[in-house]
Write an enzyme that holds these catalytic residues in place. Structure first.
Site, PDB file in Angstrom:
ATOM      1  N   ASP A   1      76.916 -32.655  33.588  1.00 20.29           N
ATOM      2  CA  ASP A   1      76.142 -33.356  32.556  1.00 20.29           C
ATOM      3  C   ASP A   1      75.296 -34.488  33.137  1.00 20.29           C
ATOM      4  O   ASP A   1      74.173 -34.719  32.679  1.00 20.29           O
ATOM      5  CB  ASP A   1      77.080 -33.898  31.460  1.00 20.29           C
ATOM      6  CG  ASP A   1      77.707 -32.761  30.663  1.00 20.29           C
ATOM      7  OD1 ASP A   1      77.264 -31.613  30.816  1.00 20.29           O
ATOM      8  OD2 ASP A   1      78.652 -33.025  29.897  1.00 20.29           O
TER       9      ASP A   1
ATOM     10  N   SER B   1      84.418 -29.745  34.824  1.00 21.44           N
ATOM     11  CA  SER B   1      83.270 -28.930  34.424  1.00 21.44           C
ATOM     12  C   SER B   1      82.252 -29.730  33.625  1.00 21.44           C
ATOM     13  O   SER B   1      81.254 -29.174  33.175  1.00 21.44           O
ATOM     14  CB  SER B   1      83.756 -27.761  33.582  1.00 21.44           C
ATOM     15  OG  SER B   1      84.359 -28.264  32.408  1.00 21.44           O
ATOM     16  N   CYS B   2      82.499 -31.038  33.426  1.00 22.92           N
ATOM     17  CA  CYS B   2      81.601 -31.781  32.533  1.00 22.92           C
ATOM     18  C   CYS B   2      80.814 -32.896  33.216  1.00 22.92           C
ATOM     19  O   CYS B   2      79.584 -32.868  33.205  1.00 22.92           O
ATOM     20  CB  CYS B   2      82.398 -32.355  31.371  1.00 22.92           C
ATOM     21  SG  CYS B   2      83.321 -31.088  30.511  1.00 22.92           S
ATOM     22  N   PHE B   3      81.497 -33.888  33.781  1.00 22.51           N
ATOM     23  CA  PHE B   3      80.769 -35.061  34.300  1.00 22.51           C
ATOM     24  C   PHE B   3      79.708 -34.685  35.349  1.00 22.51           C
ATOM     25  O   PHE B   3      78.543 -35.075  35.203  1.00 22.51           O
ATOM     26  CB  PHE B   3      81.736 -36.100  34.874  1.00 22.51           C
ATOM     27  CG  PHE B   3      82.557 -36.840  33.844  1.00 22.51           C
ATOM     28  CD1 PHE B   3      82.242 -36.769  32.498  1.00 22.51           C
ATOM     29  CD2 PHE B   3      83.634 -37.628  34.226  1.00 22.51           C
ATOM     30  CE1 PHE B   3      82.995 -37.446  31.544  1.00 22.51           C
ATOM     31  CE2 PHE B   3      84.392 -38.315  33.283  1.00 22.51           C
ATOM     32  CZ  PHE B   3      84.077 -38.215  31.949  1.00 22.51           C
TER      33      PHE B   3
END
Ligand code: UGA
Length: 423
Positions: A267, A262-264
């Site tokens: 983002d 859910s991040c890289f």
């Protein structure tokens, strides 16, 4: 200290629980009544290693959950930890941040003590100053003398988040005035780690830059891996030698099917969006995403090269979570792989120690198995998509396959005859 945390998602829940463990008095404010009930019963609504123990220890004592904002009235610190999901154009959706800020401001209206609002969510530079601060102050009818603002990014890895919180490598505290920053530094005093004090926008940018750099290391390793495979060189040997240089370091150089979670992906896309808005052309960051998007196609192409057309073939997919030790499938590299296999007419059998219920919601019609043996029985090919340690012990199970064509997207099976996506 008395702390309220707005948002009982993965970051808010882990952060709130760990603050309770450090001795603070914590209330998690969450709109989903199911989650509130679960937290108050000491049952984590998500799987996270070590979280259930800490919840059990602290729930009902130093940790509570509620739907309402009542706890804010006596809080010395209020953390905003709500989602910033991507919009269709890749930029961050800040609507949850805005509504949480307004609700928080309203709840602070009739209070008299100084309170510090801390943004924990990953937000584009300028959000705390230009969106959170005015929304809170307007709704509260107060000035910055009465409410301070801090941006304090999290660096927690899913599956290892409790350990990352309790043993961090650094704490970043961005504040508009020293008083607000001092108060937040105080809650971390037991942790004894380097604390970087900076301004709000630098703190916001540190979070994006850290994730973008880690994603770059992975895409870089994947590109080198793709080249090495063509040259018949083992990329893991290469990266072992490269990582010994302290300027580079050995971590996050594992080539494979690419990064998910859910991040890289979210983002890096948000940073690309930000760069473009600023009039820049972020070629490097766009390439990081492009290499990542392409890796799943490579594993399918390798499979086709080995077994020909996929139509009517039985293909076992081992690993559905975006990485080991979690049931999270968000942006898992297994998703585009299963999508393509199904589109090409293959019959997919799938196994994962934790993530099957989540993947079932996305692909209800593929065959889910309760063991690797079940998934491998009669298979014409096998793709390994997640670095679950238990896969490294697989051996005789492969004898159950009709054709032993095994390709791993993560370097986890220690068997010589197994082909890797880029080794
Ligand atoms: C990541 C960062 O590592 C955390 O520091 C950060 O706080 C977090 O994002 C966040 O922004 O909240 P996470 O997404 O939980 O944490 O997972 P990672 O362990 O970083 O793995 C991400 C993906 O990269 C996984 O799909 C993993 O398989 C892949 N990966 C990781 C590689 O392909 N190669 C590597 O060498 C390392």
């Amino acid at each position: 200290m008395k702390i309220s945390v707005i948002g009982g998602g993965y970051v808010g829940l882990v952060t709130g629980t760990c603050f309770a463990e450090l001795g603070h008095d914590v209330t998690i404010i969450e709109i989903d009544p199911e989650k509130v009930r679960a937290i108050n019963n000491g049952k984590p609504p998500i799987y996270e290693n070590g979280l259930e123990d800490l919840l059990g220890k602290n729930t009902g004592k130093r940790l509570h959950a509620s739907i309402g904002y009542e706890s804010v009235a006596s809080a010395e610190i209020v953390l905003i930890s709500v989602g910033t999901p991507p919009k269709p154009d890749g930029s961050a959706n800040l609507s949850y941040i805005e509504s949480a800020s307004t609700s928080l401001g309203k709840a602070l209206k009739n209070t008299s003590a100084y309170c510090v609002v801390v943004v924990k969510s990953t937000v584009p530079p300028g959000t705390t100053e230009k969106i959170v601060r005015p929304a809170v102050l307007r709704a509260a009818g107060k000035t910055e003398k009465e409410i301070g603002f801090v941006m304090n990014p999290e660096f927690l890895r899913e599956g290892r988040a409790v350990d990352d919180f309790l043993h961090p490598d650094r704490i970043v505290i961005g504040s508009s005035d020293p008083r607000a920053g001092d108060r937040v530094a105080e809650v971390y005093t037991n942790l004894r780690v380097p604390v970087l004090r900076t301004d709000l926008t630098a703190a916001e940018m540190i979070k994006y830059t850290s994730n973008a750099f880690l994603a770059t290391k992975i895409s870089f390793s994947n590109e080198i891996g793709n080249i090495c495979k063509n040259l018949n060189i083992d990329v893991y040997e290469v990266m072992k030698g490269v990582g010994l240089d302290p300027r580079i370091g050995p971590l996050f150089l594992n080539a494979g099917a690419g990064f998910g979670g859910s991040c890289f992906p979210k983002d890096v896309s948000a940073l690309v969006s930000l760069a473009k808005e600023a009039g820049e052309n972020p070629v490097l960051l766009e390439s990081v995403l492009a290499v990542n998007e392409h890796q799943p196609d490579r594993i399918i192409a390798l499979l086709e090269k080995r077994i020909g057309t996929l139509s009517g073939k039985r293909i076992a997919v081992l690993g559905l979570a975006f990485k080991d030790n979690t049931d999270d499938i968000r942006d898992s590299r297994a998703i585009p792989v299963i999508e393509t296999l199904v589109k090409k007419g293959a019959w997919v059998t799938a196994y994962d120690p934790m993530a099957i219920p989540n993947m079932q919601r996305l692909f209800p019609s593929i065959e889910y198995c309760s063991s690797t043996a079940g998934a491998l029985t009669g298979a014409d090919g096998c793709l390994v998509m997640t670095e679950w340690p238990e896969f490294s012990r697989l051996d005789k199970e492969f004898d159950l396959m009709t054709h032993k064509v095994i390709i791993e997207g993560r370097r986890i099976l220690s068997r010589k005859e197994i082909e890797g996506i880029c080794w």
